[in-house]
Enzyme design. Structure first.
Site, PDB file in Angstrom:
ATOM      1  CB  SER A  29      -0.888   0.012   1.246  1.00  0.00           C
ATOM      2  OG  SER A  29      -1.811  -1.029   1.189  1.00  0.00           O
ATOM      3  CB  SER A 174     -12.993   0.604  -0.246  1.00  0.00           C
ATOM      4  OG  SER A 174     -11.953   0.716  -1.190  1.00  0.00           O
ATOM      5  CG  ASP A 326      -5.424  -7.235   1.810  1.00  0.00           C
ATOM      6  OD1 ASP A 326      -6.525  -7.343   1.251  1.00  0.00           O
ATOM      7  OD2 ASP A 326      -4.666  -6.266   1.638  1.00  0.00           O
TER       8      ASP A 326
HETATM    9  C1  S3P Z   1      -5.563  -1.430  -0.203  1.00  0.00           C
HETATM   10  C2  S3P Z   1      -6.833  -1.465   0.306  1.00  0.00           C
HETATM   11  C3  S3P Z   1      -7.611  -2.704   0.458  1.00  0.00           C
HETATM   12  C4  S3P Z   1      -6.717  -3.947   0.382  1.00  0.00           C
HETATM   13  C5  S3P Z   1      -5.725  -3.864  -0.741  1.00  0.00           C
HETATM   14  C6  S3P Z   1      -4.828  -2.653  -0.570  1.00  0.00           C
HETATM   15  C7  S3P Z   1      -4.889  -0.127  -0.337  1.00  0.00           C
HETATM   16  O1  S3P Z   1      -8.568  -2.785  -0.560  1.00  0.00           O
HETATM   17  O2  S3P Z   1      -7.517  -5.103   0.242  1.00  0.00           O
HETATM   18  O3  S3P Z   1      -4.914  -5.013  -0.778  1.00  0.00           O
HETATM   19  O4  S3P Z   1      -3.648  -0.079  -0.502  1.00  0.00           O
HETATM   20  O5  S3P Z   1      -5.579   0.905  -0.259  1.00  0.00           O
HETATM   21  P1  S3P Z   1      -9.996  -2.022  -0.442  1.00  0.00           P
HETATM   22  O6  S3P Z   1      -9.718  -0.598  -0.278  1.00  0.00           O
HETATM   23  O7  S3P Z   1     -10.677  -2.293  -1.737  1.00  0.00           O
HETATM   24  O8  S3P Z   1     -10.676  -2.657   0.730  1.00  0.00           O
END
Ligand code: S3P
Length: 449
Positions: A29, A174, A326
């Site tokens: 991320s 999200s 995750d």
């Molecule tokens: C992430 C947010 C999550 C996660 C993904 C990485 C991010 O997804 O599952 O692996 O870096 O913002 P969502 O925002 O769709 O929940």
């Protein structure tokens, strides 16, 4: 992974005594955000510890196609010469984000308030995933898009020439949606606000502040309101990317499940919006020590030491889901080796990840001889106790790195080997996974198709 690649089956067999002190690759991320914000800043952003996985490399290539200068030195240090907020150039070709939902959704936000047209695509997994969750709010800034049914990729987005700031209450928990809106807001004059009912990972907010943006967070009854002031420049910074807790989860889980193991992972990001798994594991009775806590580059980090443990099943509080979203695939594996029942709920979002992770885990665990119930929004796993998983299955990984790694960890502790049909997607988030697990003493072997 590109759409066409040779599948690489991998088999994990029962092992003992995993041991070592390791580092894991940089946080996914934070790595995506470092490249995107670096590309939107004025000056040179220097990034150490960047995750060099497929997903992040795609984001780097996309930022270069949008006009930023993105280079990697022989020392592994990445430098990004940004184009400034609103300075992206129209790319000459299609932006292909491979397997990465984070990359494509954040990039759509970043370009949506600059008057250029961009065409986005990805692999078969990404082309199945919903994009209207970001296209709807980006439309409120004045961006227009045309894609497949349900806003699916491939799609073309034309950024707004006269963006207006937006206030948006997100219907999904999200961080990708929140981040896309905040990035869009950078080039809209005035204050853009996203309201989220449950707090999701806050790396965008933290990093925006570090780049000099004005970001505020207010908590009220409907949730957290995160605001950014648009129209200001971002100033280039230096970023040290900490180790990814979502990757650390795999060697740590293996240590908990494989008899006589003792593994320490150093430099792991411990941001509270990401650390739900560690809390859950302690409730399950895991021997998991958090040592050497400190702050580095605006994020808390620590070393984590895991030793073989007799786990017990628990009910995981659904409100914890965003902080470990995750980690449910590997948690479902851990639950299979626990004594008693583990209930995991509030996980509808898992159905729209790289694969439908609820269905993929339910199918795979059942094939390994575990009693599992698939719920609309979660899983119930009846544990077989330490070493109790029969195993002996070949798992369909569904183009999903975390499904592949989860079942390989299962195979290290199951009675009979577990094979994953394609380990190639592991490289999207955890390059070197196989070598690292083998180095700890894990029995992973390539198999012919
Ligand atoms: C992430 C947010 C999550 C996660 C993904 C990485 C991010 O997804 O599952 O692996 O870096 O913002 P969502 O925002 O769709 O929940």
């Amino acid at each position: 992974m590109t759409t066409a690649h040779a599948a690489a089956p991998l088999r994990a067999r029962a092992s003992t005594g995993l041991a070592g002190r390791i580092r894991i690759p940089g946080d996914k991320s934070i790595s995506h955000r470092a490249l995107i914000l670096g590309a939107m800043a004025v000056g040179e952003t220097v990034v150490t510890g960047l995750l060099e996985g497929e997903d992040v490399l795609r984001t780097g290539a996309a930022m270069a196609a949008l006009g930023a200068e993105v280079t990697r030195g022989d020392d592994g240090v990445w430098r990004i010469h940004g184009v400034g907020v609103g300075g992206f150039a129209e790319p000459g070709g299609v932006l292909d984000f491979g397997n990465s939902g984070t990359g494509v959704r954040l990039a759509m936000g970043a370009v949506s308030t600059t008057p250029i047209a961009c065409t986005f695509t990805g692999d078969a997994s990404l082309c199945r995933r919903p994009m209207s969750r970001v296209l709807d709010p980006l439309g409120r800034f004045g961006a227009e898009s045309m894609g497949r049914a349900g806003g699916r990729l491939p799609l073309t987005l034309r950024g707004s020439a006269n963006p207006m700031p937006v206030t948006y209450v997100s219907p999904v928990a999200s961080a990708q949606v929140k981040s896309a809106i905040l990035l869009a807001g950078l080039n809209a004059p005035g204050r853009t606000t996203v309201v989220e009912r449950e707090a999701t990972r806050d790396h965008t907010e933290r990093m925006l502040r570090a780049f000099g943006a004005s970001v505020s967070v207010e908590t009220h009854d409907e949730g957290h309101a995160v605001s950014v002031e648009g129209g200001a420049d971002l100033r280039a910074i230096s970023i040290a990317v900490p180790g990814d807790p979502s990757s650390a989860a795999f060697p740590l889980a293996a240590a908990l499940l494989v008899p006589d193991s003792d593994v320490t992972v150093e430099g792991v990001l411990m941001n509270p919006t990401r650390a739900g798994l560690f809390e859950t594991l302690r409730e399950m009775g895991a021997s998991l020590d958090i040592i050497d806590r400190r702050d580095e580059g605006g994020e808390p980090i620590a070393a984590l030491r895991a030793r073989f443990s007799a786990l017990k099943g628990i009910e995981v509080p659904p409100e914890r889901a965003p902080s470990m979203i995750d980690e449910y695939p590997i948690l479902a594996v851990l639950a299979s080796f626990a004594e008693g029942r583990t209930v995991m709920r509030g996980l509808k979002e898992l159905r729209v990840k790289e694969s439908d992770r609820i269905a993929a885990m339910a199918r795979g665990l059942a094939a390994c001889g575990v009693k599992v119930t698939e719920l609309d929004d979660g899983l119930i796993v009846e544990g077989n106790g330490p070493g109790g998983m029969p195993g002996g299955a070949t798992i369909a990984t569904e183009m999903d790195h975390r499904i592949a790694m989860s079942f390989l960890v299962a195979g290290l502790a199951a009675k009979t080997p577990v094979t994953v049909d394609d380990s190639a997607f592991i490289a999207t988030s955890f390059p070197g996974f196989t070598e690292l697990m083998t180095g700890l003493g894990g029995g992973l072997v390539r198999v012919n198709r």
